[in-house]
Design a protein around this motif. Structure first.
Motif, PDB file in Angstrom:
ATOM      1  N   ALA A 181     -15.378 -77.723 -72.083  1.00 47.56           N
ATOM      2  CA  ALA A 181     -15.575 -78.445 -70.796  1.00 47.56           C
ATOM      3  C   ALA A 181     -14.067 -78.277 -70.084  1.00 47.56           C
ATOM      4  N   CYS A 182     -13.134 -78.569 -70.949  1.00 49.60           N
ATOM      5  CA  CYS A 182     -11.721 -78.363 -70.188  1.00 49.60           C
ATOM      6  C   CYS A 182     -11.360 -77.319 -69.459  1.00 49.60           C
ATOM      7  N   ARG A 183     -11.940 -76.026 -70.044  1.00 44.35           N
ATOM      8  CA  ARG A 183     -11.705 -74.752 -69.375  1.00 44.35           C
ATOM      9  C   ARG A 183     -12.699 -74.701 -67.838  1.00 44.35           C
ATOM     10  N   GLU A 184     -13.674 -75.416 -67.806  1.00 46.29           N
ATOM     11  CA  GLU A 184     -14.440 -75.669 -66.810  1.00 46.29           C
ATOM     12  C   GLU A 184     -13.854 -76.495 -65.766  1.00 46.29           C
ATOM     13  N   LEU A 185     -12.935 -77.317 -66.166  1.00 45.53           N
ATOM     14  CA  LEU A 185     -12.175 -77.966 -65.278  1.00 45.53           C
ATOM     15  C   LEU A 185     -11.034 -77.339 -64.667  1.00 45.53           C
ATOM     16  N   GLY A 186     -10.523 -76.320 -65.325  1.00 43.51           N
ATOM     17  CA  GLY A 186      -9.408 -75.725 -64.841  1.00 43.51           C
ATOM     18  C   GLY A 186      -8.389 -75.316 -65.849  1.00 43.51           C
ATOM     19  N   ALA A 187      -8.318 -75.704 -67.112  1.00 44.07           N
ATOM     20  CA  ALA A 187      -7.311 -75.649 -68.180  1.00 44.07           C
ATOM     21  C   ALA A 187      -7.464 -74.110 -68.540  1.00 44.07           C
ATOM     22  N   GLU A 188      -6.086 -73.497 -68.454  1.00 50.19           N
ATOM     23  CA  GLU A 188      -5.982 -72.116 -68.709  1.00 50.19           C
ATOM     24  C   GLU A 188      -5.529 -71.955 -70.056  1.00 50.19           C
ATOM     25  N   ILE A 189      -4.856 -72.937 -70.733  1.00 48.59           N
ATOM     26  CA  ILE A 189      -4.589 -72.697 -72.283  1.00 48.59           C
ATOM     27  C   ILE A 189      -5.198 -73.867 -73.051  1.00 48.59           C
ATOM     28  N   THR A 190      -5.937 -73.625 -73.956  1.00 46.77           N
ATOM     29  CA  THR A 190      -6.877 -74.607 -74.717  1.00 46.77           C
ATOM     30  C   THR A 190      -6.239 -74.250 -76.117  1.00 46.77           C
ATOM     31  N   VAL A 191      -6.206 -75.530 -76.778  1.00 46.98           N
ATOM     32  CA  VAL A 191      -5.793 -75.583 -78.155  1.00 46.98           C
ATOM     33  C   VAL A 191      -6.519 -76.484 -78.973  1.00 46.98           C
ATOM     34  N   ASN A 192      -7.353 -76.242 -80.273  1.00 46.32           N
ATOM     35  CA  ASN A 192      -8.022 -76.999 -81.044  1.00 46.32           C
ATOM     36  C   ASN A 192      -7.245 -77.448 -81.841  1.00 46.32           C
ATOM     37  N   TYR A 193      -6.577 -78.756 -81.896  1.00 46.42           N
ATOM     38  CA  TYR A 193      -5.351 -79.359 -82.726  1.00 46.42           C
ATOM     39  C   TYR A 193      -6.007 -79.258 -84.165  1.00 46.42           C
ATOM     40  N   ARG A 194      -6.902 -79.403 -84.531  1.00 45.89           N
ATOM     41  CA  ARG A 194      -7.603 -79.148 -85.796  1.00 45.89           C
ATOM     42  C   ARG A 194      -7.292 -77.893 -86.643  1.00 45.89           C
ATOM     43  N   SER A 195      -7.219 -77.076 -85.757  1.00 47.33           N
ATOM     44  CA  SER A 195      -7.306 -75.618 -86.270  1.00 47.33           C
ATOM     45  C   SER A 195      -5.918 -74.686 -85.951  1.00 47.33           C
ATOM     46  N   GLU A 196      -5.293 -75.099 -85.005  1.00 44.76           N
ATOM     47  CA  GLU A 196      -4.077 -74.361 -84.237  1.00 44.76           C
ATOM     48  C   GLU A 196      -2.776 -75.162 -84.121  1.00 44.76           C
ATOM     49  N   ASP A 197      -1.455 -75.001 -84.117  1.00 41.86           N
ATOM     50  CA  ASP A 197      -0.471 -75.613 -83.903  1.00 41.86           C
ATOM     51  C   ASP A 197      -0.265 -75.501 -82.358  1.00 41.86           C
ATOM     52  N   PHE A 198      -0.274 -76.574 -81.618  1.00 38.36           N
ATOM     53  CA  PHE A 198      -0.018 -76.502 -80.258  1.00 38.36           C
ATOM     54  C   PHE A 198       1.383 -75.987 -79.956  1.00 38.36           C
ATOM     55  N   THR A 199       2.277 -76.464 -80.641  1.00 34.36           N
ATOM     56  CA  THR A 199       3.660 -76.304 -80.414  1.00 34.36           C
ATOM     57  C   THR A 199       3.969 -74.648 -80.429  1.00 34.36           C
ATOM     58  N   GLU A 200       3.605 -73.928 -81.545  1.00 29.67           N
ATOM     59  CA  GLU A 200       3.543 -72.606 -81.504  1.00 29.67           C
ATOM     60  C   GLU A 200       2.736 -71.963 -80.413  1.00 29.67           C
ATOM     61  N   ARG A 201       1.619 -72.427 -79.998  1.00 27.03           N
ATOM     62  CA  ARG A 201       0.839 -71.911 -78.941  1.00 27.03           C
ATOM     63  C   ARG A 201       1.692 -72.046 -77.612  1.00 27.03           C
ATOM     64  N   LEU A 202       2.404 -73.176 -77.507  1.00 28.97           N
ATOM     65  CA  LEU A 202       2.848 -73.541 -76.174  1.00 28.97           C
ATOM     66  C   LEU A 202       4.265 -72.418 -76.048  1.00 28.97           C
ATOM     67  N   ARG A 203       4.781 -72.344 -77.102  1.00 32.54           N
ATOM     68  CA  ARG A 203       5.951 -71.474 -77.227  1.00 32.54           C
ATOM     69  C   ARG A 203       5.783 -69.831 -77.068  1.00 32.54           C
TER      70      ARG A 203
END
Length: 324
Positions: A181-203
């Protein structure tokens, strides 16, 4: 009138639809017949006894509403509002009711093309997002903003607003459905915080210039590590705790800043200034369909306990409305 009262701090069952006295208008206030209100995390905290209303505010929950102007109070002559006008409003409380007294500077017109009930989803998110991304966060076109809780009411609005400004949007959420749903609204980078480290992804993505944070203490260090040089964090909620260790060395080396803001407790004059900014800079984006309300569900106001259960279970994407 009827309103939702909190019988005593506790679970959703503490919310009771009952007859209460009508509001009495003070200087500079307008009476609004409520068509709908929206459920916010602050309402849950108030119900639990963790977030009492500011001094002088209504004791009933509800930080926003839509409806029609029923009466003009003293000192509102020449305000431009008339009885019968369709409005939505930013509140310090009182939205879970048939009527509410609103400081005249906190009224907004219902945007063209938006239904009266649907408009209840707009004031609190628009004012929160605009004040934190623009007034405090100084977001500019071409920058990257990370929005935690992208599937929330705040999150779904922030994605669209930041995209309309020309920013690149990253979000965290707890399910693949919400990320879609966030991608449909325009988000380009999406992170599932339950399975991925958002800090590493953003870096990996070059870092964030601005982070809109709802977690507080639990995310403070992770947020700082996710920022690029000159980055900013704006904290608007404390779902992950109110305290954490702060690495000032990292902040000095990267020229980082952390801000914490609250909307509900601001003086009326400050809220009026924010509402004026939203009317000038955000309402045209809604009128041009660059931002649309995202409403997950609508329930009758007397079913506020069920709406709170849905909020606490994070079952929703966007706003949950309570309607007359």
């Amino acid at each position: 009138m009827y309103a939702i009262s909190v019988t005593e701090p506790g679970g959703p069952e503490a919310l009771l639809w009952s007859e209460v006295p009508d509001p009495v208008l003070s200087e500079g206030e307008v009476l609004v017949d409520v068509a709908a209100t929206a459920v916010n995390r602050a309402d849950v905290a108030q119900r639990e006894g963790r977030y009492p209303p500011p001094a002088g505010a209504s004791e009933y929950p509800g930080l926003e509403c839509s409806g029609t102007v029923a009466a003009l109070g003293p000192g509102t002559e020449g305000s431009g509002w008339s009885v019968g006008d369709r409005v939505c409003a930013l509140l310090a409380g009182g939205g879970y009711a048939e009527k509410v007294a609103v400081p005249v500077g906190q009224l907004l017109p219902v945007p063209p093309g938006i239904g009266l009930e649907e408009a209840a989803s707009l004031p609190e998110v628009a004012c929160t997002v605009w004040s934190n991304l623009i007034m405090v966060g100084r977001l500019r076109a071409g920058e990257t903003v990370l929005v935690h809780g992208g599937g929330s009411g705040i999150g779904t609005f922030a994605i669209q607003f930041a995209r309309a400004l020309g920013a690149r949007v990253a979000v965290t959420a707890g399910s693949d459905e919400k990320l879609a749903a966030c991608r449909e609204l325009g988000a380009e980078i999406t992170v599932n915080y339950r399975s991925e480290d958002f800090t590493e992804r953003l870096r990996e993505e070059g870092g964030a210039d601005l982070i809109l944070d709802i977690m507080g203490g639990a995310y403070l260090d992770k947020n700082l590590r996710a920022l690029r040089t000159g980055g900013r964090v704006t904290v608007i909620a404390l779902m992950g705790g109110r305290s954490a260790e702060l690495d000032l060395g990292r902040m000095l080396a990267k020229r980082l800043s952390v801000h914490a803001t609250s909307l509900r407790s601001r003086p009326v004059e400050e809220k009026a200034a924010i509402v004026a900014g939203v009317l000038e800079q955000v309402w045209p984006l809604i009128e041009d369909r660059k931002i649309r309300p995202v409403v997950d569900r609508s329930l009758p106001m007397r079913e506020a306990p069920e709406a709170h259960r849905a909020m606490e279970a994070s079952e929703h994407t966007g706003k949950i409305l309570l309607t007359r």
